[in-house]
Write an enzyme that holds these catalytic residues in place. Structure first.
Site, PDB file in Angstrom:
ATOM      1  N   LYS A 171     -19.032  -7.994  -0.430  1.00 30.67           N
ATOM      2  CA  LYS A 171     -19.151  -6.820  -1.290  1.00 30.67           C
ATOM      3  C   LYS A 171     -20.279  -7.133  -2.293  1.00 30.67           C
ATOM      4  O   LYS A 171     -20.064  -7.801  -3.295  1.00 30.67           O
ATOM      5  CB  LYS A 171     -17.817  -6.584  -2.006  1.00 30.67           C
ATOM      6  CG  LYS A 171     -17.750  -5.297  -2.753  1.00 30.67           C
ATOM      7  CD  LYS A 171     -18.294  -5.540  -4.120  1.00 30.67           C
ATOM      8  CE  LYS A 171     -18.253  -4.418  -5.069  1.00 30.67           C
ATOM      9  NZ  LYS A 171     -19.606  -4.030  -5.503  1.00 30.67           N
ATOM     10  N   GLU A 246     -17.736 -18.416  -9.814  1.00 30.24           N
ATOM     11  CA  GLU A 246     -19.021 -18.791 -10.431  1.00 30.24           C
ATOM     12  C   GLU A 246     -19.277 -17.747 -11.493  1.00 30.24           C
ATOM     13  O   GLU A 246     -19.671 -16.619 -11.174  1.00 30.24           O
ATOM     14  CB  GLU A 246     -20.153 -18.758  -9.392  1.00 30.24           C
ATOM     15  CG  GLU A 246     -19.954 -19.687  -8.214  1.00 30.24           C
ATOM     16  CD  GLU A 246     -20.437 -21.098  -8.500  1.00 30.24           C
ATOM     17  OE1 GLU A 246     -20.752 -21.406  -9.659  1.00 30.24           O
ATOM     18  OE2 GLU A 246     -20.483 -21.892  -7.551  1.00 30.24           O
ATOM     19  N   CYS A 280     -27.383 -16.576 -14.568  1.00 32.49           N
ATOM     20  CA  CYS A 280     -26.180 -17.219 -15.111  1.00 32.49           C
ATOM     21  C   CYS A 280     -26.535 -18.509 -15.828  1.00 32.49           C
ATOM     22  O   CYS A 280     -25.947 -18.864 -16.831  1.00 32.49           O
ATOM     23  CB  CYS A 280     -25.193 -17.490 -13.988  1.00 32.49           C
ATOM     24  SG  CYS A 280     -25.899 -18.445 -12.652  1.00 32.49           S
ATOM     25  N   GLU A 379     -22.786 -14.404 -23.802  1.00 32.94           N
ATOM     26  CA  GLU A 379     -23.888 -14.265 -22.858  1.00 32.94           C
ATOM     27  C   GLU A 379     -24.582 -12.918 -23.086  1.00 32.94           C
ATOM     28  O   GLU A 379     -23.962 -11.873 -22.958  1.00 32.94           O
ATOM     29  CB  GLU A 379     -23.274 -14.309 -21.460  1.00 32.94           C
ATOM     30  CG  GLU A 379     -24.261 -14.448 -20.361  1.00 32.94           C
ATOM     31  CD  GLU A 379     -23.567 -14.652 -19.028  1.00 32.94           C
ATOM     32  OE1 GLU A 379     -22.499 -14.050 -18.801  1.00 32.94           O
ATOM     33  OE2 GLU A 379     -24.103 -15.406 -18.210  1.00 32.94           O
TER      34      GLU A 379
END
Ligand code: NAD
Length: 477
Positions: A171, A246, A280, A379
């Site tokens: 997906k 992750e 990331c 973040e």
């Protein structure tokens, strides 16, 4: 119009609905993808299971390796085409899009070679027994992929899972899935059997959620935000399905006064502006030993001011952000910084050719960011670097470890003892000393601790996550 790819066939969504594909460089729609449903996920899982039980599960490891080798070569042949697709879909500057296509080539190449190297063991045990271990695929694996590096993350996640003998249901993000639909077609062309790789597009809360809940999924690999990682893990826990997560990061670059600045500065800049900071492992916090703080910020400010931002095809230092909401997110952080009186050292330039309707953000260097401020803790996922000073090694470690994340850290020092002490004391999945990312080699295991996730992908290590260990004990008298 794009279709799901299920059982090596293009398929429409069962609900008959589609979603627009937007070009981040000008904010305009240019294609459509299927808005998948739980029913579509079910069809993909069935196709994968059927393939596993009939063809895929019967291939030898060497045969799987040969197919992955062919796919690697095929992707290499189509690298320009795939890079162009991903460039427009994600707003990637040309160099980045090409690098991502070549990384995909390399992932398939690495995992092709790894297929028949995944061995079990024989264990010494009591007299009269022979004990051995087999590494078996989980079965059908689910892969939920974000928009920032679709090809790279597909390579490391699906590449590893296929090598280990799983059939996959993927997906991709609703914001970026076109390159992966093409890769799935290329896989069929080189001989991957129908059902080995299936792609269902659509929203996370519809397709992603249905995938995580599907009882036919035996393992989930999720790359994305910590918030959705939590949801996936909760849903998977209901049926004890293993997950690899992750997640994000707030990775520090720790620069000591003895660092080689000529080597460090370009890397520090790249680590926060690559892919518009939507990485990331972006090096988004800059921790500098106090005696070097002012001279370093002087030089770094000059480099930031020279950065140019514009449409992906112009191949500048930075392209657009992925979508309007991501741009708004970055603006909110910057407006918070302004209200908190956090000084801005420098900002890059958005070129005149950038359409007003595109999602552009100039790279921004902020200084004296209080360690507890959200700019030092959360973040941003944009090209914003938060600098702060530290007094000594202990304070550097405390700051480096002082967020909920633990993905990557960069350490810049010529002192060998300090290199090792810092590498040991920083809590993160990766520590890079006098470099950042080591060129992103597919061979290097990658993953996080704390809210950056758990489990490892990339390298040989990933194959352990994509298999389950069976112990066989034979009593032979
Ligand atoms: P996201 O979590 O919003 O989406 C990731 C994927 O999850 C998408 O495919 C999305 O459709 C799907 N999703 C959303 N809601 C879902 C739900 N309820 N159930 C199942 N699936 C769902 O993240 P994003 O905005 O696409 O990507 C950015 C995030 O990903 C950042 O936090 C970034 O740090 C992280 N990331 C981590 C790594 C890593 O290796 N650690 C790599 C790339 C990105």
């Amino acid at each position: 119009m794009q279709l799901h790819y299920i059982g090596n066939t293009g398929v429409r969504a069962s609900g008959g609905r589609t979603l627009p594909v937007i070009d981040p460089s000008d904010g305009q729609p240019y294609d459509e993808i299927q808005r998948g449903t739980a029913e579509d996920v079910d069809a993909a899982v069935r196709a994968a299971r059927q393939c596993l039980d009939t063809v895929w599960g019967r291939l030898s490891a060497a045969e799987r390796g040969r197919l992955l080798h062919k796919l690697s070569a095929k992707v290499a042949e189509h690298a320009e085409e795939l890079a162009a697709i991903e460039q427009r879909d994600c707003g990637k500057p040309t160099r980045q899009a090409k690098a991502d296509a070549l990384a995909l080539v390399r992932y398939f190449e690495f995992y092709a070679g790894a297929c028949d190297k995944l061995h079990g063991e024989t264990l010494p045990y009591q007299d009269g027994y022979a004990v051995l271990t087999w590494r078996e695929p989980h079965g059908v694996t689910g892969h939920v992929i974000p928009w920032n590096y679709p090809m790279q993350i597909f390579g490391r996640s699906v590449g590893g899972a296929l090598a280990a003998g799983n059939a996959c249901v993927v997906k991709p993000s609703e914001d970026a899935c076109l390159s992966l639909l093409r890769v799935a077609e290329l896989a069929a062309e080189v001989g991957f059997p129908a059902g080995a790789i299936n792609i269902v597009t659509g929203y996370g809360h519809e397709v992603g959620d249905a995938l995580a809940r599907h009882p036919g999924i035996d393992h989930i690999s999720f790359t994305g935000s910590p918030r959705v990682g939590t949801l996936i893990q909760q849903v998977a826990a209901e049926r004890h399905c293993p997950v690899t997560l992750e997640l994000g990061g707030k990775s520090p670059q720790v620069v000591f006064a003895d660092a080689d600045l000529d080597a460090a500065l370009p890397v520090i800049v790249n680590a926060i502006v690559q892919n518009g900071g939507q990485t990331c492992s972006a090096g988004s916090r800059l921790l500098v030993e106090r005696s070097l703080y002012e001279p370093l910020l002087d030089r770094l400010g000059g480099l930031f001011a020279n950065l140019r931002v514009g449409p992906a095809a112009m191949d500048l230092d930075v392209g657009p952000l992925i979508r309007a909401s991501q741009q708004q997110r970055v603006w909110d952080f910057l407006s918070d910084a302004q209200h908190a009186g956090i000084p801005m050292v420098a900002q890059g330039q958005i070129v005149d050719e950038a359409p007003e309707t595109g999602y552009y953000q100039a790279p921004t260097l902020l200084r004296d960011v209080p360690p507890a401020h959200r700019l030092a803790q959360e973040e941003v996922f944009g090209p914003v670097l938060a600098a702060m000073a530290f007094a000594d090694e202990d304070e550097a470690v405390a700051l480096a470890n002082g967020t909920q994340f633990g993905l990557v850290a960069g350490v810049w020092t010529r002192d060998g003892g300090r290199q090792l002490r810092m590498a040991r004391r920083i809590r993160s999945g990766q520590v890079f000393v006098n470099n950042y990312g080591a060129g992103g080699g597919v061979e290097l295991p990658f993953g996080g601790v704390k809210s950056s996730g758990h489990g490892r992908e990339k390298g040989f290590e990933a194959l352990y996550a994509f298999t389950t260990l069976k112990t066989v004990a034979i009593r032979h008298g």
